[in-house]
Design a protein around this motif. Structure first.
Motif, PDB file in Angstrom:
ATOM      1  N   GLU A 198       2.471   1.661  -3.333  1.00 31.88           N
ATOM      2  CA  GLU A 198       1.641   2.013  -4.222  1.00 31.88           C
ATOM      3  C   GLU A 198       1.450   3.552  -4.299  1.00 31.88           C
ATOM      4  OE1 GLU A 198      -1.128  -1.844  -5.380  1.00 31.88           O
ATOM      5  OE2 GLU A 198      -1.891  -0.380  -3.625  1.00 31.88           O
ATOM      6  N   GLN A 199       1.270   4.129  -2.973  1.00 32.68           N
ATOM      7  CA  GLN A 199       1.034   5.527  -2.743  1.00 32.68           C
ATOM      8  C   GLN A 199       2.210   6.322  -3.214  1.00 32.68           C
ATOM      9  OE1 GLN A 199       0.461   5.734   1.404  1.00 32.68           O
ATOM     10  NE2 GLN A 199      -1.832   5.075   1.345  1.00 32.68           N
TER      11      GLN A 199
ATOM     12  N   ALA B 295       4.701  -6.601 -11.575  1.00 36.20           N
ATOM     13  CA  ALA B 295       5.173  -5.324 -10.960  1.00 36.20           C
ATOM     14  C   ALA B 295       6.615  -5.103 -11.400  1.00 36.20           C
ATOM     15  CB  ALA B 295       5.240  -5.253  -9.451  1.00 36.20           C
TER      16      ALA B 295
ATOM     17  N   SER C  51       9.550   2.366  -6.536  1.00 31.70           N
ATOM     18  CA  SER C  51       8.297   1.878  -5.901  1.00 31.70           C
ATOM     19  C   SER C  51       7.887   0.689  -6.364  1.00 31.70           C
ATOM     20  CB  SER C  51       7.328   2.997  -5.955  1.00 31.70           C
ATOM     21  OG  SER C  51       7.807   4.195  -5.403  1.00 31.70           O
ATOM     22  N   LEU C  52       7.485   0.562  -7.575  1.00 33.43           N
ATOM     23  CA  LEU C  52       7.074  -0.752  -8.257  1.00 33.43           C
ATOM     24  C   LEU C  52       8.235  -1.835  -7.802  1.00 33.43           C
ATOM     25  CD1 LEU C  52       6.566   0.618 -11.970  1.00 33.43           C
ATOM     26  CD2 LEU C  52       4.688  -0.280 -10.299  1.00 33.43           C
TER      27      LEU C  52
ATOM     28  N   GLU D 254       2.238   6.377  -7.104  1.00 41.17           N
ATOM     29  CA  GLU D 254       1.354   7.279  -7.393  1.00 41.17           C
ATOM     30  C   GLU D 254       1.699   8.722  -7.368  1.00 41.17           C
ATOM     31  OE1 GLU D 254      -2.254   8.538  -9.232  1.00 41.17           O
ATOM     32  OE2 GLU D 254      -1.633   6.584  -9.017  1.00 41.17           O
TER      33      GLU D 254
ATOM     34  N   THR E  28       0.929  -1.023  -0.003  1.00 38.00           N
ATOM     35  CA  THR E  28      -0.122   0.056   0.076  1.00 38.00           C
ATOM     36  C   THR E  28       0.758   1.335   0.001  1.00 38.00           C
ATOM     37  OG1 THR E  28      -1.668  -1.252   1.130  1.00 38.00           O
ATOM     38  CG2 THR E  28      -1.831   1.365   1.405  1.00 38.00           C
TER      39      THR E  28
ATOM     40  N   ILE F  91       6.623  -3.117  -4.627  1.00 38.87           N
ATOM     41  CA  ILE F  91       5.400  -3.423  -4.920  1.00 38.87           C
ATOM     42  C   ILE F  91       5.709  -4.934  -5.216  1.00 38.87           C
ATOM     43  CG2 ILE F  91       3.458  -3.623  -6.389  1.00 38.87           C
ATOM     44  CD1 ILE F  91       3.610  -0.547  -6.428  1.00 38.87           C
TER      45      ILE F  91
END
Length: 385
Positions: A217-218, A254, A234-235, A221, A214, A238
């Motif tokens: 993912e934030q 991902a 970030s990916l 984004e 989570t 994930i």
């Protein structure tokens, strides 16, 4: 503390002006231009349009040139001391000094122990917060928020390292402060990176893969409009979160999305050093290790374990994971040799991630604890404690 607007000076020269000719064009004294370049004063509002026209830049670009201040004398100065005694007087030169001190500490992160850095970093962070809370100039306050976002992120990293990744609350508090400061500064890259650090705590400390995904993912984004590097990093986390839950398809999806970010990295992406092929391989290898596929993890992890020599804390993590992949395949001679390299790297920096992986590998070697080579490794692990 001497300071200079080097970018402003370069832009003036590129536009074909000397200090004297620019002053004549603008109808001001040459000494006025000198004070602008020495970061002592700023052009008044009424003269900025003509100045921007002379330098062939937009109003926003002119402001960036004025905000870009370089400290040319790194010794503490009366100006800094005065600002701490009279915080409403803080200016952009003081901000530049604080930013330079933080940069120097950050450069030491991969070479020195976090314990040795924590005291100095904490003092600097306190100074930044104090000056930001009392700054009289709105632009100075915003610039201090930028430094605070970076220093809070750094403090979160150090606190977690020093606690050997046990003090989750303190680290998360610093990262939360960094997110708030970055939003005040309107700095999405720093906001994304601090959020991603919160993902690290969830994934590696709290062992909460869902929360880690989570946060990652934030972070992705926030980063997607400004930084392909941070989006890719970030990916990767994930993917790692999915690997921890055994979700192979989601993990590899991902990873593919992360790899695609390499093609989007551009020269203006300030976060580019965070997302390299070595970081990709280190985390992809970690994913396959978490998925109980050590034979796939091993060749991927060999590359960053060699390439990350200058980043000892990251290298220790790659070596620790490589050791685990070798143990789980029964390649004990190689595992023992790699374990010694892992401990060598950990001894230099005592980074929490590498330290934890070294002890994890040590536990997996217990079934051979009567072997001389395993006893030698165990002695070195005891010394680390």
């Amino acid at each position: 503390m001497a300071a200079k607007r080097i970018g402003f000076v370069q832009r003036r020269k590129a536009a074909g002006f000397t200090q004297e000719s620019l002053a004549e064009f603008l109808g001001v004294e040459r000494s006025t231009v000198g004070r602008w370049e020495g970061a002592e004063t700023e052009p008044q509002a009424h003269i900025r349009p003509k100045l921007a026209c002379a330098l062939k830049v937009s109003a926003e670009e002119l402001q960036s040139l004025l905000d870009d201040i370089t400290i040319t004398d790194t010794n503490p100065s009366d100006r800094m001391t005065y600002a701490l005694e009279n915080p409403t007087s803080a200016d952009l030169v003081v901000v530049a000094y604080l930013h330079e001190r933080l940069r120097q500490l950050d450069e030491s992160y991969d070479q020195e122990s976090s314990t040795s850095l924590l005291g100095t970093a904490g003092q600097l962070h306190g100074q930044v917060r104090y000056l930001r809370e009392n700054a009289g100039n709105p632009r100075v306050r915003r610039a201090l928020y930028e430094v605070e976002a970076d220093s809070a992120t750094f403090m979160g990293q150090l606190t977690w390292d020093v606690s050997q990744r046990r003090d989750h609350a303190a680290s998360l508090a610093y990262f939360g402060e960094a997110v708030t400061a970055a939003r005040h500064a309107r700095d999405p890259s720093t906001e994304s990176y601090a959020t991603l650090r919160m993902s690290f705590v969830a994934l590696y400390g709290q062992k909460n893969a869902a929360q880690g995904v989570t946060f990652a993912e934030q972070a992705a984004e926030v980063a997607k409009v400004v930084s392909p590097s941070l989006t890719g990093l970030s990916l990767l986390h994930i993917a790692e979160g999915h690997a921890m839950t055994g979700a192979l398809k989601e993990c590899e999806d991902a990873l593919k999305k992360a790899e695609a970010q390499f093609d989007r990295v551009h020269p203006d992406d300030l976060a580019a050093p965070h997302y390299t092929v070595n970081e990709y391989n280190r985390l992809a290898g970690s994913c396959y290790l978490a998925l109980d596929l050590p034979e796939r993890a091993e060749p991927i992890l060999r590359m960053p374990s060699r390439a990350l020599v200058a980043k000892k804390k990251s290298q220790a993590i790659a070596l620790g994971n490589l050791t685990l992949s070798l143990i789980r395949q029964g390649k004990l001679d190689e595992a023992a040799a790699t374990m010694h390299r892992t401990i060598d790297a950990v001894e230099l920096t005592r980074g929490g991630g590498g330290l934890n992986l070294a002890f994890t590998a040590g536990r997996e070697l217990r079934q051979w604890r009567s072997e001389p080579w395993a006893l030698e490794i165990n002695d070195r692990l005891l010394a680390l404690m």
